[in-house]
Design a protein around this motif. Structure first.
Motif, short mmCIF file in Angstrom:
data_model
loop_
_atom_site.label_atom_id
_atom_site.label_comp_id
_atom_site.label_asym_id
_atom_site.label_seq_id
_atom_site.Cartn_x
_atom_site.Cartn_y
_atom_site.Cartn_z
N ALA A 1 -13.69 -13.08 -9.23
CA ALA A 1 -14.14 -12.75 -7.87
C ALA A 1 -14.70 -11.34 -7.76
CB ALA A 1 -12.99 -12.93 -6.89
N GLY A 2 -14.59 -10.56 -8.85
CA GLY A 2 -15.10 -9.19 -8.82
C GLY A 2 -14.19 -8.21 -8.11
N ALA A 3 -12.92 -8.57 -7.95
CA ALA A 3 -11.97 -7.69 -7.26
C ALA A 3 -11.55 -6.55 -8.19
CB ALA A 3 -10.75 -8.48 -6.81
N ASP A 4 -11.08 -5.48 -7.57
CA ASP A 4 -10.48 -4.36 -8.30
C ASP A 4 -9.00 -4.69 -8.48
OD1 ASP A 4 -9.51 -1.96 -9.23
OD2 ASP A 4 -9.76 -0.89 -7.34
N TRP A 5 -8.54 -4.77 -9.70
CA TRP A 5 -7.15 -5.16 -9.91
C TRP A 5 -6.54 -4.38 -11.06
CZ3 TRP A 5 -5.69 -6.92 -14.67
CH2 TRP A 5 -6.71 -7.41 -15.50
N ARG A 6 -5.21 -4.41 -11.08
CA ARG A 6 -4.44 -3.76 -12.14
C ARG A 6 -3.16 -4.56 -12.35
NH1 ARG A 6 -1.23 1.98 -11.42
NH2 ARG A 6 -0.36 2.10 -13.53
N ARG B 1 -8.20 -9.08 -23.59
CA ARG B 1 -9.22 -9.56 -22.66
C ARG B 1 -9.60 -8.52 -21.61
NH1 ARG B 1 -8.85 -15.31 -19.34
NH2 ARG B 1 -10.89 -15.18 -18.32
N TYR B 2 -8.60 -7.77 -21.13
CA TYR B 2 -8.84 -6.91 -19.96
C TYR B 2 -8.67 -5.41 -20.23
CZ TYR B 2 -8.36 -11.40 -17.55
OH TYR B 2 -8.50 -12.70 -17.14
N GLY B 3 -8.20 -5.06 -21.42
CA GLY B 3 -8.14 -3.64 -21.77
C GLY B 3 -7.18 -2.83 -20.94
N GLU B 4 -7.63 -1.66 -20.50
CA GLU B 4 -6.76 -0.68 -19.88
C GLU B 4 -6.25 -1.07 -18.49
OE1 GLU B 4 -5.50 2.04 -21.41
OE2 GLU B 4 -6.48 1.10 -23.14
N ARG B 5 -6.83 -2.11 -17.89
CA ARG B 5 -6.32 -2.53 -16.58
C ARG B 5 -4.95 -3.19 -16.71
NH1 ARG B 5 -11.17 -5.77 -14.08
NH2 ARG B 5 -11.57 -6.07 -16.31
N VAL B 6 -4.56 -3.51 -17.93
CA VAL B 6 -3.25 -4.08 -18.22
C VAL B 6 -2.38 -3.00 -18.85
CG1 VAL B 6 -2.00 -5.78 -19.60
CG2 VAL B 6 -4.21 -6.38 -18.56
N SER B 7 -1.29 -2.62 -18.18
CA SER B 7 -0.37 -1.62 -18.76
C SER B 7 0.95 -2.30 -19.09
CB SER B 7 -0.18 -0.43 -17.83
OG SER B 7 0.24 -0.83 -16.55
N ILE B 8 1.36 -2.13 -20.34
CA ILE B 8 2.53 -2.80 -20.88
C ILE B 8 3.69 -1.80 -20.95
CG2 ILE B 8 3.44 -4.04 -22.90
CD1 ILE B 8 1.19 -5.54 -21.49
N HIS B 9 4.86 -2.20 -20.43
CA HIS B 9 6.00 -1.29 -20.36
C HIS B 9 7.27 -1.97 -20.89
CE1 HIS B 9 3.79 1.63 -17.82
NE2 HIS B 9 3.21 0.54 -17.34
N PRO B 10 7.45 -2.00 -22.21
CA PRO B 10 8.70 -2.54 -22.75
C PRO B 10 9.86 -1.60 -22.38
CG PRO B 10 6.99 -2.34 -24.45
CD PRO B 10 6.55 -1.55 -23.27
N GLN B 11 10.91 -2.18 -21.84
CA GLN B 11 12.02 -1.36 -21.35
C GLN B 11 12.69 -0.56 -22.47
OE1 GLN B 11 14.74 -3.50 -18.80
NE2 GLN B 11 16.32 -1.94 -18.97
N ASP B 12 12.73 -1.13 -23.69
CA ASP B 12 13.39 -0.42 -24.80
C ASP B 12 12.56 0.76 -25.31
OD1 ASP B 12 11.41 -1.89 -26.02
OD2 ASP B 12 12.71 -2.80 -27.54
N GLU B 13 11.29 0.85 -24.85
CA GLU B 13 10.44 1.98 -25.24
C GLU B 13 10.21 2.96 -24.09
OE1 GLU B 13 6.73 0.70 -26.95
OE2 GLU B 13 7.68 -1.04 -27.92
N THR B 14 10.01 2.44 -22.89
CA THR B 14 9.59 3.30 -21.77
C THR B 14 10.55 3.28 -20.59
OG1 THR B 14 8.25 1.52 -20.81
CG2 THR B 14 7.17 2.97 -22.39
N GLY B 15 11.63 2.51 -20.67
CA GLY B 15 12.56 2.43 -19.55
C GLY B 15 12.04 1.52 -18.45
N LEU B 16 12.67 1.57 -17.29
CA LEU B 16 12.28 0.72 -16.16
C LEU B 16 10.93 1.18 -15.59
CD1 LEU B 16 15.71 0.49 -14.29
CD2 LEU B 16 14.64 -1.27 -15.71
#
Length: 323
Positions: free
Chosen positions: A139-144, A164-179
């Motif tokens: 749809a061309g929306a701005d999303w994260r 597929r989406y690069g930097e718009r997807v941020s991954i936060h494993p709890q054992d690495e970065t906490g909550l």
């Protein structure tokens, strides 16, 4: 969260389990097809499907494939160590080639139009968000997407989404970065942005708390487990008049409306029995329900024109239902 029931008709089908693959540690993706290859029912992002695994084992799973592909339906199933048997059955006893009876699709978590979206996923809560993200992108929306999990290995679709989406997807494993840092993420309300969140109850409760200063209706959540409630407001019995059936039934303190209606021989579609799936949603014609579901928004509950009869009760001495 809940929107008006999906206009796409709900059907029951016997499908073939065509493929079963591991998508992450403890997560399998099931691909279901019609044996003869006929088109499958249409669905929209946010929809879920009932899997009738055995007569006593019905479970709901979010559809995570491509709505444009009418040849298959995909669901992802997390093995739950403390579950009630559904996920263990899928992981251990359901072989490729098996026939699986399904009911649906049903959508109480529809993706509403917006120019901007923030998607927040916790663990297996990523599943309904995958097709939503694809729709927002189209749809061309701005999303994260902000995606948290116990560890990288446990986070399904992590690599596919990043590729597929690069930097718009941020991954936060709890054992690495906490909550997830929700206070920072949700600090500035954006009247043009909708927030969609799915995951375990502590995440949903924290997101709800941090969205308290956002515009009403900006946050949409889907729960896999029911919210906890205090004792019912009305501790004594109440009457339920069934407008279609011409019956009036008494609902005692220890029984649900659904139980009483079924014991009276009146068939009602139901599934989860805990106010999370929406199968037993029933129109309220008169009276004031006490909403104890985990689906309806505050605005929808305040309207008092529909209720989940598996868990909700009555504030008034009498309810009139469209049954």
């Amino acid at each position: 969260m809940h929107s008006n029931p999906d206009p796409i008709p709900e059907i029951e089908l016997d499908l073939l389990l065509a493929a079963k693959r591991e998508a992450a540690e403890g997560v399998v993706v099931l691909t279901l097809r019609r044996p003869a290859g006929a088109p499958l029912p249409a669905w929209e992002p946010g929809a879920h499907l009932d899997l009738l695994l055995r007569p006593d084992l019905v479970r709901q799973y979010s559809l995570c494939g491509d709505p444009a592909d009418r040849t298959e339906l995909q669901v992802a199933v997390l093995r739950e160590a403390d579950g009630r048997g559904g996920s263990a059955y899928v992981h251990d006893e359901l072989p490729v080639g098996a026939t699986v009876r399904v009911r649906g699709p049903r959508n109480h978590f529809a993706l509403l139009p917006a120019s901007r979206y923030l998607f927040i996923a916790g663990g297996i809560g990523i599943t309904p968000l995958v097709p939503m993200i694809a729709a927002a992108e189209e749809a061309g929306a701005d999303w994260r997407l902000v995606y948290g999990g116990r560890s990288r290995a446990s986070m399904a679709f992590r690599s596919e989404l990043r590729d597929r989406y690069g930097e718009r997807v941020s991954i936060h494993p709890q054992d690495e970065t906490g909550l997830l840092d929700l206070p920072a993420l949700l600090a500035e309300p954006d009247p043009e942005r909708l927030v969609y969140c799915c995951g375990p109850e502590p995440l949903l409760a924290a997101v709800e708390a941090n969205c308290g200063h956002w515009p009403s209706g900006a946050l949409r959540v889907e729960r896999f487990a029911p919210k906890t409630f205090d004792e019912p407001a009305r501790r004594e019995s109440f009457e339920v008049e069934l407008a279609q059936s011409g019956r009036t039934l008494e609902v005692p303190p220890g029984s649900s409306i659904l139980q009483v209606v079924e014991e009276a021989g009146i068939p009602v579609l139901s599934s989860c029995q805990e106010g999370t799936c929406g199968t037993c949603e029933t129109a309220v014609l008169s009276g004031v329900p006490e909403h104890r579901d985990s689906l309806l928004t505050e605005e929808e509950q305040a309207a008092n024109d529909t209720m989940m009869i598996c868990v909700s009760r009555s504030c008034s001495a009498r309810l009139v239902l469209d049954l």
